[in-house]
Design a protein around this motif. Structure first.
Motif, PDB file in Angstrom:
ATOM      1  N   ALA A 196      37.223  50.013  38.378  1.00 28.29           N
ATOM      2  CA  ALA A 196      37.165  51.130  39.344  1.00 28.29           C
ATOM      3  C   ALA A 196      37.627  50.711  40.727  1.00 28.29           C
ATOM      4  O   ALA A 196      38.167  51.527  41.485  1.00 28.29           O
ATOM      5  CB  ALA A 196      35.746  51.682  39.419  1.00 28.29           C
ATOM      6  N   GLN A 197      37.432  49.439  41.087  1.00 25.61           N
ATOM      7  CA  GLN A 197      37.817  48.966  42.431  1.00 25.61           C
ATOM      8  C   GLN A 197      38.520  47.597  42.323  1.00 25.61           C
ATOM      9  O   GLN A 197      38.204  46.800  41.430  1.00 25.61           O
ATOM     10  CB  GLN A 197      36.586  48.843  43.332  1.00 25.61           C
ATOM     11  N   GLU A 198      39.436  47.376  43.250  1.00 22.88           N
ATOM     12  CA  GLU A 198      40.112  46.078  43.350  1.00 22.88           C
ATOM     13  C   GLU A 198      39.746  45.471  44.704  1.00 22.88           C
ATOM     14  O   GLU A 198      40.148  45.970  45.753  1.00 22.88           O
ATOM     15  CB  GLU A 198      41.633  46.248  43.229  1.00 22.88           C
ATOM     16  N   LEU A 199      38.975  44.410  44.656  1.00 21.12           N
ATOM     17  CA  LEU A 199      38.514  43.785  45.892  1.00 21.12           C
ATOM     18  C   LEU A 199      39.523  42.772  46.427  1.00 21.12           C
ATOM     19  O   LEU A 199      39.625  42.590  47.642  1.00 21.12           O
ATOM     20  CB  LEU A 199      37.165  43.104  45.640  1.00 21.12           C
ATOM     21  N   LEU A 200      40.244  42.105  45.535  1.00 22.54           N
ATOM     22  CA  LEU A 200      41.293  41.164  45.942  1.00 22.54           C
ATOM     23  C   LEU A 200      42.403  41.218  44.898  1.00 22.54           C
ATOM     24  O   LEU A 200      42.157  41.050  43.698  1.00 22.54           O
ATOM     25  CB  LEU A 200      40.750  39.731  46.061  1.00 22.54           C
ATOM     26  N   ARG A 211      46.726  33.970  40.511  1.00 21.61           N
ATOM     27  CA  ARG A 211      45.407  34.300  41.034  1.00 21.61           C
ATOM     28  C   ARG A 211      44.882  35.529  40.294  1.00 21.61           C
ATOM     29  O   ARG A 211      45.587  36.523  40.159  1.00 21.61           O
ATOM     30  CB  ARG A 211      45.474  34.585  42.537  1.00 21.61           C
ATOM     31  N   HIS A 212      43.646  35.406  39.785  1.00 23.36           N
ATOM     32  CA  HIS A 212      43.037  36.539  39.083  1.00 23.36           C
ATOM     33  C   HIS A 212      42.631  37.622  40.084  1.00 23.36           C
ATOM     34  O   HIS A 212      42.280  37.330  41.232  1.00 23.36           O
ATOM     35  CB  HIS A 212      41.800  36.084  38.302  1.00 23.36           C
ATOM     36  N   SER A 213      42.674  38.834  39.614  1.00 22.10           N
ATOM     37  CA  SER A 213      42.236  39.967  40.448  1.00 22.10           C
ATOM     38  C   SER A 213      40.708  39.976  40.490  1.00 22.10           C
ATOM     39  O   SER A 213      40.036  39.847  39.465  1.00 22.10           O
ATOM     40  CB  SER A 213      42.727  41.283  39.883  1.00 22.10           C
ATOM     41  N   MET A 214      40.152  40.152  41.710  1.00 23.69           N
ATOM     42  CA  MET A 214      38.704  40.312  41.876  1.00 23.69           C
ATOM     43  C   MET A 214      38.398  41.808  41.836  1.00 23.69           C
ATOM     44  O   MET A 214      38.879  42.558  42.700  1.00 23.69           O
ATOM     45  CB  MET A 214      38.241  39.675  43.179  1.00 23.69           C
ATOM     46  N   VAL A 215      37.635  42.240  40.839  1.00 22.41           N
ATOM     47  CA  VAL A 215      37.485  43.669  40.578  1.00 22.41           C
ATOM     48  C   VAL A 215      36.021  44.041  40.377  1.00 22.41           C
ATOM     49  O   VAL A 215      35.176  43.166  40.112  1.00 22.41           O
ATOM     50  CB  VAL A 215      38.307  44.091  39.343  1.00 22.41           C
ATOM     51  N   ALA A 216      35.789  45.363  40.466  1.00 23.10           N
ATOM     52  CA  ALA A 216      34.486  45.934  40.130  1.00 23.10           C
ATOM     53  C   ALA A 216      34.687  46.780  38.878  1.00 23.10           C
ATOM     54  O   ALA A 216      35.574  47.625  38.822  1.00 23.10           O
ATOM     55  CB  ALA A 216      33.975  46.790  41.281  1.00 23.10           C
ATOM     56  N   VAL A 217      33.849  46.542  37.874  1.00 22.51           N
ATOM     57  CA  VAL A 217      34.010  47.195  36.566  1.00 22.51           C
ATOM     58  C   VAL A 217      32.896  48.235  36.392  1.00 22.51           C
ATOM     59  O   VAL A 217      31.733  48.010  36.811  1.00 22.51           O
ATOM     60  CB  VAL A 217      33.959  46.146  35.440  1.00 22.51           C
ATOM     61  N   VAL A 218      33.268  49.326  35.765  1.00 20.67           N
ATOM     62  CA  VAL A 218      32.289  50.389  35.529  1.00 20.67           C
ATOM     63  C   VAL A 218      31.334  49.923  34.451  1.00 20.67           C
ATOM     64  O   VAL A 218      31.756  49.417  33.385  1.00 20.67           O
ATOM     65  CB  VAL A 218      32.995  51.680  35.088  1.00 20.67           C
ATOM     66  N   SER A 219      30.047  50.074  34.761  1.00 21.88           N
ATOM     67  CA  SER A 219      29.005  49.619  33.816  1.00 21.88           C
ATOM     68  C   SER A 219      28.761  50.660  32.750  1.00 21.88           C
ATOM     69  O   SER A 219      29.121  51.818  32.896  1.00 21.88           O
ATOM     70  CB  SER A 219      27.722  49.319  34.584  1.00 21.88           C
TER      71      SER A 219
END
Length: 219
Positions: A196-200, A211-219
């Protein structure tokens, strides 16, 4: 007178008998000597034949010896040539393997060096994006903001030409090979397991993750 004639006759008969005996003896001598001479001739001929055969045998033996010696030399030379050919083939194979191994090592070193440089450039790209994101709406049309935007585009174009591309994240299913989940969120727009979000932002260099993407995943 008659006695004298008888004596003469007797002497004549004796002489004639002696002459006949001498003739017979001479014939016997001749007959006895002839076979001896023929035997000698046959022996000499046989000896000559034996000697001739021995000479021929020695010549053939000598020829056979030299032939065997020549064959041995040819076999030795042939074996030496085969050994040298085998050695050359081995050296060529070793050189070919060395060349391939060197090319592979160079490629790996280039890849490692390129990834190292890209990793150092990415924070600069992040700062560009953060700076552009903070530009107020009323100043986005200014010369300064447009100049910064042009520099950013040029930098991204050059990175893309080198094989550096951003990893897609928002709206994609979470993949641990490309994404690094740092938090879980609730979302009405995306389902469970979707980013849902891309932090980096993450980046790839050709087929390798830089570099891996730092993300927020829907629970």
């Amino acid at each position: 007178m008659a006695e004298q004639k008888d004596i003469n006759m007797e002497e004549a008969v004796k002489e004639d008998s002696i002459n006949k005996e001498d003739t017979i003896n001479c014939e016997e001598v001749v007959n006895n000597e002839a076979p001896a001479d023929e035997d000698l001739l046959q022996e000499d001929t046989l000896q000559e034949e034996i000697e001739s055969e021995e000479i021929e045998g020695e010549e053939e033996s000598s020829k056979g010896f030299f032939k065997k010696k020549t064959d041995k030399k040819q076999d030795a030379l042939k074996q030496k040539v085969e050994e040298l050919e085998d050695r050359v083939k081995r050296q060529m194979a070793e050189f070919d393997n060395f060349r391939k191994r060197t090319d592979k090592e160079k490629a790996v070193m280039f890849e490692t060096g390129a990834k190292s440089i890209i990793e150092k450039i990415l924070p600069v790209v992040d700062n560009f994006e953060r700076g552009l994101a903070t530009v107020p709406e009323e100043e986005k049309g200014s010369g300064f903001a447009e100049g910064m935007q042009m520099i950013y585009k040029q930098l991204m174009t050059e990175l893309e030409s080198l094989g550096v591309t951003p990893i897609e994240a928002i709206g994609q299913e979470f993949n641990p090979d490309y994404h690094n989940a740092v938090m879980q969120v609730e979302s009405e727009e995306y389902g469970t397991g979707i980013i849902a979000q891309e932090l980096l932002k993450g980046y790839m260099y050709r087929d390798t993750v830089v570099r891996h993407s730092m993300v927020a995943v829907v629970s």
